[in-house]
Design a protein around this motif. Structure first.
Motif, PDB file in Angstrom:
ATOM      1  N   ILE A   1       0.115  51.380 -50.027  1.00 32.75           N
ATOM      2  CA  ILE A   1      -0.352  49.953 -50.084  1.00 32.75           C
ATOM      3  C   ILE A   1      -1.171  49.796 -51.273  1.00 32.75           C
ATOM      4  O   ILE A   1      -1.210  48.497 -51.801  1.00 32.75           O
ATOM      5  N   GLY A   2      -2.003  50.645 -51.564  1.00 30.26           N
ATOM      6  CA  GLY A   2      -2.481  50.367 -52.888  1.00 30.26           C
ATOM      7  C   GLY A   2      -1.925  50.180 -54.383  1.00 30.26           C
ATOM      8  O   GLY A   2      -2.626  49.845 -55.335  1.00 30.26           O
ATOM      9  N   LEU A   3      -0.438  50.634 -54.160  1.00 28.21           N
ATOM     10  CA  LEU A   3       0.460  50.227 -55.237  1.00 28.21           C
ATOM     11  C   LEU A   3       0.402  48.843 -55.512  1.00 28.21           C
ATOM     12  O   LEU A   3       0.818  48.414 -56.672  1.00 28.21           O
ATOM     13  N   VAL A   4      -0.087  47.860 -54.514  1.00 23.72           N
ATOM     14  CA  VAL A   4       0.453  46.379 -54.921  1.00 23.72           C
ATOM     15  C   VAL A   4      -0.791  45.925 -55.609  1.00 23.72           C
ATOM     16  O   VAL A   4      -2.152  45.862 -55.117  1.00 23.72           O
ATOM     17  N   PRO A   5      -0.790  45.432 -56.897  1.00 18.13           N
ATOM     18  CA  PRO A   5      -1.848  45.256 -57.715  1.00 18.13           C
ATOM     19  C   PRO A   5      -2.986  44.123 -57.082  1.00 18.13           C
ATOM     20  O   PRO A   5      -4.068  44.271 -57.279  1.00 18.13           O
ATOM     21  N   ASP A   6      -2.299  43.080 -56.310  1.00 14.41           N
ATOM     22  CA  ASP A   6      -3.195  42.369 -55.697  1.00 14.41           C
ATOM     23  C   ASP A   6      -4.318  42.701 -54.828  1.00 14.41           C
ATOM     24  O   ASP A   6      -5.154  42.244 -54.571  1.00 14.41           O
ATOM     25  N   TYR A   7      -3.784  43.833 -54.065  1.00 13.35           N
ATOM     26  CA  TYR A   7      -4.488  44.570 -53.243  1.00 13.35           C
ATOM     27  C   TYR A   7      -5.454  45.184 -53.693  1.00 13.35           C
ATOM     28  O   TYR A   7      -6.701  45.805 -52.993  1.00 13.35           O
ATOM     29  N   ARG A   8      -5.955  45.394 -54.986  1.00 19.32           N
ATOM     30  CA  ARG A   8      -6.900  46.226 -55.970  1.00 19.32           C
ATOM     31  C   ARG A   8      -7.758  45.195 -56.349  1.00 19.32           C
ATOM     32  O   ARG A   8      -8.559  45.522 -57.280  1.00 19.32           O
TER      33      ARG A   8
ATOM     34  N   ALA B   1     -12.856  36.767 -52.781  1.00 15.14           N
ATOM     35  CA  ALA B   1     -14.212  36.178 -52.246  1.00 15.14           C
ATOM     36  C   ALA B   1     -14.015  36.016 -50.733  1.00 15.14           C
ATOM     37  O   ALA B   1     -15.012  36.045 -50.080  1.00 15.14           O
ATOM     38  N   ASP B   2     -12.929  35.706 -50.001  1.00 14.97           N
ATOM     39  CA  ASP B   2     -12.564  35.608 -48.800  1.00 14.97           C
ATOM     40  C   ASP B   2     -12.979  36.767 -47.986  1.00 14.97           C
ATOM     41  O   ASP B   2     -13.391  36.518 -46.725  1.00 14.97           O
ATOM     42  N   LEU B   3     -12.930  37.971 -48.436  1.00 17.16           N
ATOM     43  CA  LEU B   3     -13.287  39.288 -48.023  1.00 17.16           C
ATOM     44  C   LEU B   3     -14.702  39.628 -48.294  1.00 17.16           C
ATOM     45  O   LEU B   3     -14.705  40.967 -48.224  1.00 17.16           O
ATOM     46  N   GLY B   4     -15.451  38.813 -48.581  1.00 19.99           N
ATOM     47  CA  GLY B   4     -16.874  39.220 -49.042  1.00 19.99           C
ATOM     48  C   GLY B   4     -17.105  39.985 -50.425  1.00 19.99           C
ATOM     49  O   GLY B   4     -17.717  40.806 -50.411  1.00 19.99           O
ATOM     50  N   GLY B   5     -15.842  39.857 -51.313  1.00 21.89           N
ATOM     51  CA  GLY B   5     -16.018  40.620 -52.397  1.00 21.89           C
ATOM     52  C   GLY B   5     -15.113  41.873 -52.351  1.00 21.89           C
ATOM     53  O   GLY B   5     -15.161  42.606 -53.385  1.00 21.89           O
ATOM     54  N   GLN B   6     -14.657  42.337 -51.126  1.00 22.34           N
ATOM     55  CA  GLN B   6     -13.995  43.746 -50.922  1.00 22.34           C
ATOM     56  C   GLN B   6     -12.556  43.235 -51.265  1.00 22.34           C
ATOM     57  O   GLN B   6     -11.981  42.257 -51.495  1.00 22.34           O
ATOM     58  N   ARG B   7     -11.964  44.306 -51.606  1.00 20.23           N
ATOM     59  CA  ARG B   7     -10.536  44.409 -51.948  1.00 20.23           C
ATOM     60  C   ARG B   7      -9.726  44.803 -50.578  1.00 20.23           C
ATOM     61  O   ARG B   7     -10.206  45.409 -49.733  1.00 20.23           O
ATOM     62  N   VAL B   8      -8.585  44.496 -50.543  1.00 26.22           N
ATOM     63  CA  VAL B   8      -7.671  44.749 -49.423  1.00 26.22           C
ATOM     64  C   VAL B   8      -7.737  46.112 -49.319  1.00 26.22           C
ATOM     65  O   VAL B   8      -7.836  46.858 -48.043  1.00 26.22           O
ATOM     66  N   ILE B   9      -7.365  46.944 -50.398  1.00 28.05           N
ATOM     67  CA  ILE B   9      -7.463  48.506 -50.253  1.00 28.05           C
ATOM     68  C   ILE B   9      -8.705  48.919 -49.537  1.00 28.05           C
ATOM     69  O   ILE B   9      -8.581  50.000 -49.069  1.00 28.05           O
ATOM     70  N   ASP B  10      -9.931  48.393 -49.899  1.00 28.54           N
ATOM     71  CA  ASP B  10     -10.890  48.907 -49.256  1.00 28.54           C
ATOM     72  C   ASP B  10     -11.173  48.551 -47.573  1.00 28.54           C
ATOM     73  O   ASP B  10     -11.435  49.423 -46.976  1.00 28.54           O
ATOM     74  N   LEU B  11     -10.379  47.702 -47.305  1.00 24.51           N
ATOM     75  CA  LEU B  11     -10.205  47.343 -45.921  1.00 24.51           C
ATOM     76  C   LEU B  11      -9.261  48.465 -45.093  1.00 24.51           C
ATOM     77  O   LEU B  11      -9.475  48.844 -44.265  1.00 24.51           O
ATOM     78  N   TYR B  12      -8.180  48.708 -45.890  1.00 21.27           N
ATOM     79  CA  TYR B  12      -7.333  49.824 -45.370  1.00 21.27           C
ATOM     80  C   TYR B  12      -7.748  51.035 -45.157  1.00 21.27           C
ATOM     81  O   TYR B  12      -7.155  52.140 -44.673  1.00 21.27           O
ATOM     82  N   ALA B  13      -8.843  51.263 -45.954  1.00 25.03           N
ATOM     83  CA  ALA B  13      -9.415  52.663 -45.726  1.00 25.03           C
ATOM     84  C   ALA B  13     -10.008  52.891 -44.478  1.00 25.03           C
ATOM     85  O   ALA B  13      -9.809  53.705 -43.856  1.00 25.03           O
ATOM     86  N   SER B  14     -10.548  51.678 -43.574  1.00 22.63           N
ATOM     87  CA  SER B  14     -10.821  51.831 -42.334  1.00 22.63           C
ATOM     88  C   SER B  14      -9.686  51.890 -41.432  1.00 22.63           C
ATOM     89  O   SER B  14      -9.445  52.493 -40.418  1.00 22.63           O
ATOM     90  N   VAL B  15      -8.644  50.866 -41.757  1.00 18.10           N
ATOM     91  CA  VAL B  15      -7.424  50.740 -40.881  1.00 18.10           C
ATOM     92  C   VAL B  15      -6.733  52.122 -40.946  1.00 18.10           C
ATOM     93  O   VAL B  15      -6.076  52.564 -39.573  1.00 18.10           O
ATOM     94  N   CYS B  16      -6.347  53.010 -41.935  1.00 18.82           N
ATOM     95  CA  CYS B  16      -5.650  54.176 -41.779  1.00 18.82           C
ATOM     96  C   CYS B  16      -6.370  55.122 -41.051  1.00 18.82           C
ATOM     97  O   CYS B  16      -5.917  55.900 -40.314  1.00 18.82           O
TER      98      CYS B  16
END
Length: 263
Positions: free
Chosen positions: A53-60, A64-79
């Motif tokens: 998942i982290g290979l997708v550039p946009d996910y890194r 702003a919609d995620l409070g400044g987090q990246r999608v990959i940061d969220l997936y750390a908890s998801v995984c």
């Protein structure tokens, strides 16, 4: 000339003192170690998915919609939650259902060793595998994508325990209501996909809005995703999320105990 009984040798003394419960745990651990498929899905798959998942550039990129987090940061908890799902739904129930179907649990009831010892060993081994998977996922996320380690360690630990208990209580219900391995695999598959969705595998919970977010966070894994991510960024987990996980665990555990069949 008198003779005395020789003292047990160091090699035999521990064996003589081994409790039946310890023997069951040891045996189950050996059998579990041979389940290479289960070990892959629990130990390695969550980390592999995270790295892909982290290979997708946009996910890194911070959003702003995620409070400044990246999608990959969220997936750390998801995984982390994904490892729990794999262990509690896809790996453990078929094993216990197989013991019931083959009469192992029934035969154990006629011995001093209660079948609950075997069930406890299974839960402990699978939970231990989940813990290893969590370490791998967090380490991989940190080393490869610079995802922060949990900043609120106590909150993360509490959330982790409650999330694990909730996931395994769902697995216990699946096991309890399924008569044999074929049924448990069918029921497990049916339950698996909603659990994947509510944990945020397809869409992170934090990216959901409105009524969908409210519904998902009222489920045990949706609440777990919120609590774990809060701890990851240093916020104290919301008591409502912790209460949701605790309530679901209590209710589902009661259902599992009431519906469980030894044979």
């Amino acid at each position: 000339m008198s003779t005395s009984t020789p003292a047990p040798s160091p090699a035999t003394a521990p064996a003589a003192r081994t409790s039946p419960t310890a023997a069951v745990v040891r045996t189950e651990a050996r059998l579990f170690g041979r389940e290479l498929g289960s070990l892959f899905w629990i130990l390695l798959f969550p980390t592999i998915l995270l790295l892909i998942i982290g290979l997708v550039p946009d996910y890194r990129t911070p959003e702003a919609d995620l409070g400044g987090q990246r999608v990959i940061d969220l997936y750390a908890s998801v995984c982390v939650i994904l490892a729990m799902i794999m262990a509690s739904i896809m790996a453990m129930p078929p094993v216990i259902a197989g013991y019931r179907e083959s009469g192992v649990l029934r035969r154990m009831r006629t011995t001093p060793m209660h079948p609950a010892s075997l069930l406890g060993a299974q839960v402990g081994l699978h939970a231990g595998a989940v813990l290893v998977s969590i370490v791998l996922a967090l380490a991989g996320a940190r080393l490869v994508y610079d995802v922060p380690l949990p900043r609120d360690v106590l909150g993360y630990a509490v959330s982790l325990v409650l999330a694990t208990a909730a996931a395994f209580s769902i697995g216990a219900v699946v096991t309890a209501v399924s008569a044999n391995t074929r049924v448990v695999q069918t029921v497990g598959t049916i339950v698996f996909f909603p659990m994947m969705f509510t944990s945020g595998v397809w869409l992170p919970v934090q990216g959901m809005g409105g009524w969908l977010h409210d519904v998902v966070t009222a489920t045990p894994l949706g609440a777990a995703a919120e609590a774990l991510n809060d701890s990851l960024v240093g916020r104290t987990p919301d008591l409502a999320d912790l209460a949701v996980m605790l309530a679901w665990t209590a209710v589902l555990s009661l259902v599992a105990v009431r519906r469980f069949r030894w044979e």
